[in-house]
Design a protein around this motif. Structure first.
Motif, PDB file in Angstrom:
ATOM      1  N   GLY A  46     -33.801   9.120  -4.771  1.00  0.00           N
ATOM      2  CA  GLY A  46     -33.511  10.087  -4.864  1.00  0.00           C
ATOM      3  C   GLY A  46     -33.748  10.660  -6.394  1.00  0.00           C
ATOM      4  N   SER A  47     -34.627   9.613  -7.064  1.00  0.00           N
ATOM      5  CA  SER A  47     -34.686   9.451  -8.085  1.00  0.00           C
ATOM      6  C   SER A  47     -35.758   9.725  -8.541  1.00  0.00           C
ATOM      7  CB  SER A  47     -33.993   8.503  -9.177  1.00  0.00           C
ATOM      8  OG  SER A  47     -32.005   8.556  -9.230  1.00  0.00           O
ATOM      9  N   VAL A  48     -36.307   9.762  -9.665  1.00  0.00           N
ATOM     10  CA  VAL A  48     -38.184  10.279 -10.136  1.00  0.00           C
ATOM     11  C   VAL A  48     -37.807   9.369 -11.799  1.00  0.00           C
ATOM     12  CG1 VAL A  48     -39.387  11.959 -10.659  1.00  0.00           C
ATOM     13  CG2 VAL A  48     -37.726  12.701  -8.759  1.00  0.00           C
ATOM     14  N   ALA A  58     -35.585  13.567 -12.868  1.00  0.00           N
ATOM     15  CA  ALA A  58     -33.710  12.890 -12.523  1.00  0.00           C
ATOM     16  C   ALA A  58     -32.923  13.966 -12.664  1.00  0.00           C
ATOM     17  CB  ALA A  58     -34.175  10.895 -12.662  1.00  0.00           C
ATOM     18  N   VAL A  59     -32.428  13.572 -13.664  1.00  0.00           N
ATOM     19  CA  VAL A  59     -31.264  14.511 -13.806  1.00  0.00           C
ATOM     20  C   VAL A  59     -32.138  15.908 -13.767  1.00  0.00           C
ATOM     21  CG1 VAL A  59     -29.778  15.956 -15.263  1.00  0.00           C
ATOM     22  CG2 VAL A  59     -31.685  13.182 -15.779  1.00  0.00           C
ATOM     23  N   ARG A  60     -31.984  16.802 -14.320  1.00  0.00           N
ATOM     24  CA  ARG A  60     -32.966  17.968 -13.393  1.00  0.00           C
ATOM     25  C   ARG A  60     -32.935  18.352 -12.176  1.00  0.00           C
ATOM     26  NH1 ARG A  60     -33.995  21.623 -17.468  1.00  0.00           N
ATOM     27  NH2 ARG A  60     -34.736  20.472 -19.237  1.00  0.00           N
ATOM     28  N   ALA A 107     -31.587   5.916 -16.981  1.00  0.00           N
ATOM     29  CA  ALA A 107     -30.864   5.599 -18.662  1.00  0.00           C
ATOM     30  C   ALA A 107     -31.163   7.240 -19.401  1.00  0.00           C
ATOM     31  CB  ALA A 107     -32.359   4.723 -19.620  1.00  0.00           C
ATOM     32  N   LEU A 108     -29.849   7.854 -19.844  1.00  0.00           N
ATOM     33  CA  LEU A 108     -29.795   9.126 -20.256  1.00  0.00           C
ATOM     34  C   LEU A 108     -29.978   8.534 -21.679  1.00  0.00           C
ATOM     35  CD1 LEU A 108     -26.449  10.189 -18.952  1.00  0.00           C
ATOM     36  CD2 LEU A 108     -29.028  10.749 -18.142  1.00  0.00           C
ATOM     37  N   ALA A 113     -27.639  14.107 -20.882  1.00  0.00           N
ATOM     38  CA  ALA A 113     -26.209  13.909 -21.171  1.00  0.00           C
ATOM     39  C   ALA A 113     -25.896  15.213 -21.247  1.00  0.00           C
ATOM     40  CB  ALA A 113     -25.765  13.361 -21.857  1.00  0.00           C
ATOM     41  N   ASN A 114     -26.285  16.265 -22.314  1.00  0.00           N
ATOM     42  CA  ASN A 114     -25.874  17.510 -22.784  1.00  0.00           C
ATOM     43  C   ASN A 114     -26.058  18.560 -21.019  1.00  0.00           C
ATOM     44  OD1 ASN A 114     -24.822  17.439 -25.258  1.00  0.00           O
ATOM     45  ND2 ASN A 114     -26.708  17.503 -26.219  1.00  0.00           N
ATOM     46  N   LEU A 115     -27.359  18.382 -20.542  1.00  0.00           N
ATOM     47  CA  LEU A 115     -27.976  19.099 -19.529  1.00  0.00           C
ATOM     48  C   LEU A 115     -27.066  18.857 -18.093  1.00  0.00           C
ATOM     49  CD1 LEU A 115     -29.765  20.871 -17.910  1.00  0.00           C
ATOM     50  CD2 LEU A 115     -30.698  18.628 -17.059  1.00  0.00           C
ATOM     51  N   LEU A 116     -25.935  17.539 -18.126  1.00  0.00           N
ATOM     52  CA  LEU A 116     -25.356  17.099 -16.425  1.00  0.00           C
ATOM     53  C   LEU A 116     -24.152  17.998 -18.053  1.00  0.00           C
ATOM     54  CD1 LEU A 116     -26.070  13.600 -16.225  1.00  0.00           C
ATOM     55  CD2 LEU A 116     -26.440  15.394 -14.814  1.00  0.00           C
ATOM     56  N   GLU A 117     -23.748  17.879 -18.684  1.00  0.00           N
ATOM     57  CA  GLU A 117     -22.168  18.280 -18.850  1.00  0.00           C
ATOM     58  C   GLU A 117     -22.022  20.114 -19.156  1.00  0.00           C
ATOM     59  OE1 GLU A 117     -20.460  17.076 -23.004  1.00  0.00           O
ATOM     60  OE2 GLU A 117     -21.897  15.051 -22.744  1.00  0.00           O
TER      61      GLU A 117
END
Length: 125
Positions: A46-48, A58-60, A107-108, A113-117
Motif C-alpha cells: 500500500g505504500s509507494v 505515499a503520504v499523499r 521516512a518522514l 509530517a506537516n501534510l499529515l498534521e
C-alpha cells in the motif's frame, strides 16, 4: 542464485535503485545477457516507494484514501445530533487508521509530517 537451483524470470522482474538523485543505473543482467528492467517507483503493502527515496507520494496517497473514507462517514461525523463521543470513536477507529496505514515504512521529512498534521486538523475541525 542459479548455483542454488533458482531461476529468475527476467521478463517479469523489475528493479529499482534508491538514491538522492534518483538517477542511479542498475546493471543487473541474466545469464543470457538480458538486462533487468529498471523502474522509478513501485507499490509495496500500500505504500509507494520512489527512486529518490522520498515518501511524499505515499503520504499523499494515504491522504487521498482518508478523504474517500471521510465521505463514507460524513453522515455520522457531521450530524449535529450525534454525540461527540461517537464522533471521536469513529475518527479514532475508522479515519485515523486509514491515514497512518503503512507509516512503519515511511521516512518522514518535515514536509510530509506537516501534510499529515494539516489533514488531521481539518478532519477534527
Amino acid at each position: 542464485m542459479e548455483q542454488g537451483g533458482l531461476q529468475v524470470n527476467m521478463s517479469t522482474t523489475e528493479g529499482m535503485v534508491s538514491s538522492r538523485t534518483g538517477r542511479e543505473e542498475m546493471n543487473l543482467r541474466s545469464g543470457d545477457g538480458r538486462r533487468n528492467q529498471q523502474i522509478t517507483e513501485f507499490k509495496y503493502l500500500g505504500s509507494v516507494f520512489t527512486a529518490k527515496g522520498g515518501t511524499e507520494k505515499a503520504v499523499r496517497q494515504r491522504v487521498k484514501e482518508v478523504w474517500k473514507k471521510w465521505k463514507d462517514v460524513t453522515g455520522v461525523v457531521l450530524d449535529k445530533k450525534s454525540p461527540l463521543k461517537l464522533k471521536t470513536k469513529v475518527y479514532k477507529t475508522v479515519l485515523r487508521p486509514v491515514l497512518i496505514y503503512g507509516e512503519e515504512t515511511w521516512a518522514l521529512r518535515r514536509k510530509e509530517a506537516n501534510l499529515l498534521e494539516r489533514t488531521e486538523m481539518r478532519m477534527i475541525r
